[in-house]
Write a protein that holds these residues in place. Sequence first.
Motif, PDB file in Angstrom:
ATOM      1  N   LEU A  29     -20.752 -17.995 -21.443  1.00  0.00           N
ATOM      2  CA  LEU A  29     -19.621 -17.396 -22.150  1.00  0.00           C
ATOM      3  C   LEU A  29     -20.072 -16.963 -23.544  1.00  0.00           C
ATOM      4  O   LEU A  29     -20.464 -17.798 -24.373  1.00  0.00           O
ATOM      5  N   THR A  30     -19.997 -15.661 -23.797  1.00  0.00           N
ATOM      6  CA  THR A  30     -20.486 -15.105 -25.067  1.00  0.00           C
ATOM      7  C   THR A  30     -19.744 -15.687 -26.265  1.00  0.00           C
ATOM      8  O   THR A  30     -20.314 -15.910 -27.326  1.00  0.00           O
ATOM      9  N   GLY A  31     -18.438 -15.928 -26.072  1.00  0.00           N
ATOM     10  CA  GLY A  31     -17.587 -16.313 -27.205  1.00  0.00           C
ATOM     11  C   GLY A  31     -17.886 -17.682 -27.779  1.00  0.00           C
ATOM     12  O   GLY A  31     -17.246 -18.100 -28.747  1.00  0.00           O
ATOM     13  N   GLN A  32     -18.864 -18.416 -27.228  1.00  0.00           N
ATOM     14  CA  GLN A  32     -19.225 -19.723 -27.785  1.00  0.00           C
ATOM     15  C   GLN A  32     -19.897 -19.580 -29.142  1.00  0.00           C
ATOM     16  O   GLN A  32     -20.034 -20.551 -29.869  1.00  0.00           O
ATOM     17  N   SER A  33     -20.358 -18.386 -29.447  1.00  0.00           N
ATOM     18  CA  SER A  33     -21.120 -18.223 -30.680  1.00  0.00           C
ATOM     19  C   SER A  33     -20.340 -17.397 -31.709  1.00  0.00           C
ATOM     20  O   SER A  33     -19.892 -16.289 -31.424  1.00  0.00           O
ATOM     21  N   LYS A  34     -20.216 -17.985 -32.900  1.00  0.00           N
ATOM     22  CA  LYS A  34     -19.556 -17.283 -34.006  1.00  0.00           C
ATOM     23  C   LYS A  34     -20.352 -16.023 -34.342  1.00  0.00           C
ATOM     24  O   LYS A  34     -19.796 -14.959 -34.609  1.00  0.00           O
ATOM     25  N   PHE A  35     -21.683 -16.169 -34.295  1.00  0.00           N
ATOM     26  CA  PHE A  35     -22.533 -15.025 -34.618  1.00  0.00           C
ATOM     27  C   PHE A  35     -22.242 -13.851 -33.683  1.00  0.00           C
ATOM     28  O   PHE A  35     -22.112 -12.702 -34.121  1.00  0.00           O
ATOM     29  N   MET A  36     -22.121 -14.147 -32.376  1.00  0.00           N
ATOM     30  CA  MET A  36     -21.888 -13.054 -31.424  1.00  0.00           C
ATOM     31  C   MET A  36     -20.490 -12.465 -31.617  1.00  0.00           C
ATOM     32  O   MET A  36     -20.299 -11.254 -31.488  1.00  0.00           O
ATOM     33  N   ASN A  37     -19.512 -13.309 -31.951  1.00  0.00           N
ATOM     34  CA  ASN A  37     -18.159 -12.775 -32.204  1.00  0.00           C
ATOM     35  C   ASN A  37     -18.183 -11.836 -33.412  1.00  0.00           C
ATOM     36  O   ASN A  37     -17.563 -10.767 -33.396  1.00  0.00           O
ATOM     37  N   GLU A  38     -18.919 -12.247 -34.439  1.00  0.00           N
ATOM     38  CA  GLU A  38     -19.022 -11.383 -35.629  1.00  0.00           C
ATOM     39  C   GLU A  38     -19.780 -10.097 -35.291  1.00  0.00           C
ATOM     40  O   GLU A  38     -19.470  -9.017 -35.796  1.00  0.00           O
ATOM     41  N   HIS A  39     -20.774 -10.247 -34.433  1.00  0.00           N
ATOM     42  CA  HIS A  39     -21.539  -9.064 -34.021  1.00  0.00           C
ATOM     43  C   HIS A  39     -20.619  -8.043 -33.339  1.00  0.00           C
ATOM     44  O   HIS A  39     -20.687  -6.841 -33.619  1.00  0.00           O
ATOM     45  N   THR A  42     -20.279 -25.243 -24.252  1.00  0.00           N
ATOM     46  CA  THR A  42     -19.630 -24.390 -23.245  1.00  0.00           C
ATOM     47  C   THR A  42     -18.948 -25.233 -22.164  1.00  0.00           C
ATOM     48  O   THR A  42     -19.634 -25.968 -21.432  1.00  0.00           O
ATOM     49  N   PRO A  43     -17.612 -25.125 -22.013  1.00  0.00           N
ATOM     50  CA  PRO A  43     -16.923 -25.965 -21.027  1.00  0.00           C
ATOM     51  C   PRO A  43     -17.455 -25.782 -19.609  1.00  0.00           C
ATOM     52  O   PRO A  43     -17.481 -26.743 -18.831  1.00  0.00           O
ATOM     53  N   THR A  44     -17.895 -24.566 -19.265  1.00  0.00           N
ATOM     54  CA  THR A  44     -18.386 -24.314 -17.901  1.00  0.00           C
ATOM     55  C   THR A  44     -19.812 -24.878 -17.669  1.00  0.00           C
ATOM     56  O   THR A  44     -20.322 -24.806 -16.556  1.00  0.00           O
ATOM     57  N   LYS A  45     -20.442 -25.399 -18.724  1.00  0.00           N
ATOM     58  CA  LYS A  45     -21.787 -25.988 -18.562  1.00  0.00           C
ATOM     59  C   LYS A  45     -21.751 -27.520 -18.626  1.00  0.00           C
ATOM     60  O   LYS A  45     -22.594 -28.193 -18.014  1.00  0.00           O
ATOM     61  N   VAL A  46     -20.773 -28.060 -19.380  1.00  0.00           N
ATOM     62  CA  VAL A  46     -20.739 -29.511 -19.615  1.00  0.00           C
ATOM     63  C   VAL A  46     -20.542 -30.268 -18.293  1.00  0.00           C
ATOM     64  O   VAL A  46     -19.740 -29.866 -17.450  1.00  0.00           O
ATOM     65  N   GLY A  47     -21.315 -31.346 -18.113  1.00  0.00           N
ATOM     66  CA  GLY A  47     -21.216 -32.154 -16.883  1.00  0.00           C
ATOM     67  C   GLY A  47     -22.150 -31.667 -15.785  1.00  0.00           C
ATOM     68  O   GLY A  47     -22.277 -32.317 -14.757  1.00  0.00           O
ATOM     69  N   LYS A  48     -22.809 -30.529 -16.004  1.00  0.00           N
ATOM     70  CA  LYS A  48     -23.722 -29.979 -14.995  1.00  0.00           C
ATOM     71  C   LYS A  48     -25.173 -30.382 -15.338  1.00  0.00           C
ATOM     72  O   LYS A  48     -25.420 -31.055 -16.344  1.00  0.00           O
TER      73      LYS A  48
END
Length: 403
Positions: A70-80, A338-344
């Motif tokens: 998920l791209t939105g995990q990063s503040k840098f990418m959101n600012e980009h 990333t919620p979709t990665k945690v626990g994996k």
Amino acid sequence: MYQCHLCGKKLVSIISLGQQPLANRLLNSPDQIDDIWYDATWSWCDDCKLLMLVDPPSPDIVFESNYPYLTGQSKFMNEHFEKTAHTLYHQYNLDSAKVIEIGCNDGGLETLIKDHHDVLGFEPASACCPILEAKGIPHRRMKFDARSARETAEAWGKANLVYCANTLRSLKDLRGFFMAVLEMLYDDGVFVIEDPYIVDIVNRNEFDQFYSEYVYGFTITSMQNIARMFGMEVIDIDPLPDNHGGSLRWHMARVGKRPISTNVEALKVANSEFALKDKLNRFQQMIDDISTMFVDELVHLRDTDKKVVGYGATAKSVTLLNYANIDSELLPVIYDTTPTKVGKYLPGVHVPIRDAKEFSDVPKGCIVILFPYNLKREIFDREKGRRWLLYFPSVHYEESDAA
Ligand code: TMP
């Protein structure tokens, strides 16, 4: 002997990272079997000036339903994306324009522009779709190809701007993709592509970028060659040195429809693209040197009873860990937001991924491997007072500022 996916010329292998699992195919338990592996061999086409994964896994498997990134995990990418929206809006006078993003992930760009433009995202990874729905972003849950482009052009209309970030490099069928883009694009429309720049990757030694979604390593020259095959030309380029370890933004339009910026030729010369092949010929040795140094350092830390954890379960980390054969014995855990990665568990090496909220419980004396080195500034700002182990351009330590 493999042939260039584009021109059919015979290729010579240049980099091999052995057999690798699919980087974003995370496992649900440590005992799950990694059932899909691919031959991680990249070759160079001297005619197209293009690096390519000779036998890539099918995109239908790579971007299947449980794709976790998920791209939105990063503040840098959101600012980009915010800066990108602003730049493209002014550069192409996009008032009330129709904009398509291919591979829109969780909709970072669309969130910013949906009130000013008629936007439509294409995203086949279903983990992203509930997020797009919650944000109210119009999207089609499917891959972008000739058929979906034709249907969309008829039902929704053509686009003034087609944009894709970190997507083109993953698609073996460049011909089919470009034909589909042309189907969607107004005659004077612009196609904007962001992807890692192979010259930056090589100059910075970032071999872990070669994971299962890295089918093509683009140069400026290769993009010009590709554009020409489809009656287009590269009209401008923006360097994005901090994106994904060094990227470019290529702007394309149909031949003769838009002026060509002097940036295009100037950047080719400034980046010494002509020297790339020689550097690639020396790249395998560098990969082996860094991998060996990294393992030696982890073994030394284990033998001296130093606790080590990882931060950021990136797709990139899968390449390095599998190539260097580093499993949970040397690296017991990686933390990630990333919620979709945690626990994996990471494929191949089966290192568990834990919620980054628990990272504050990790003692400050612990060594932390920084896998998303491309987001170093953002992560160092948040996680202060830590000692980090990095491996590019060579294995070394850095401290984040005191808390
Ligand atoms: P990327 O380098 O491919 O963008 O992946 C970044 C990974 O790092 C992604 O799994 C999210 C994770 N991450 C964190 O765990 N904490 C953070 O603060 C940031 C910015 C990213």
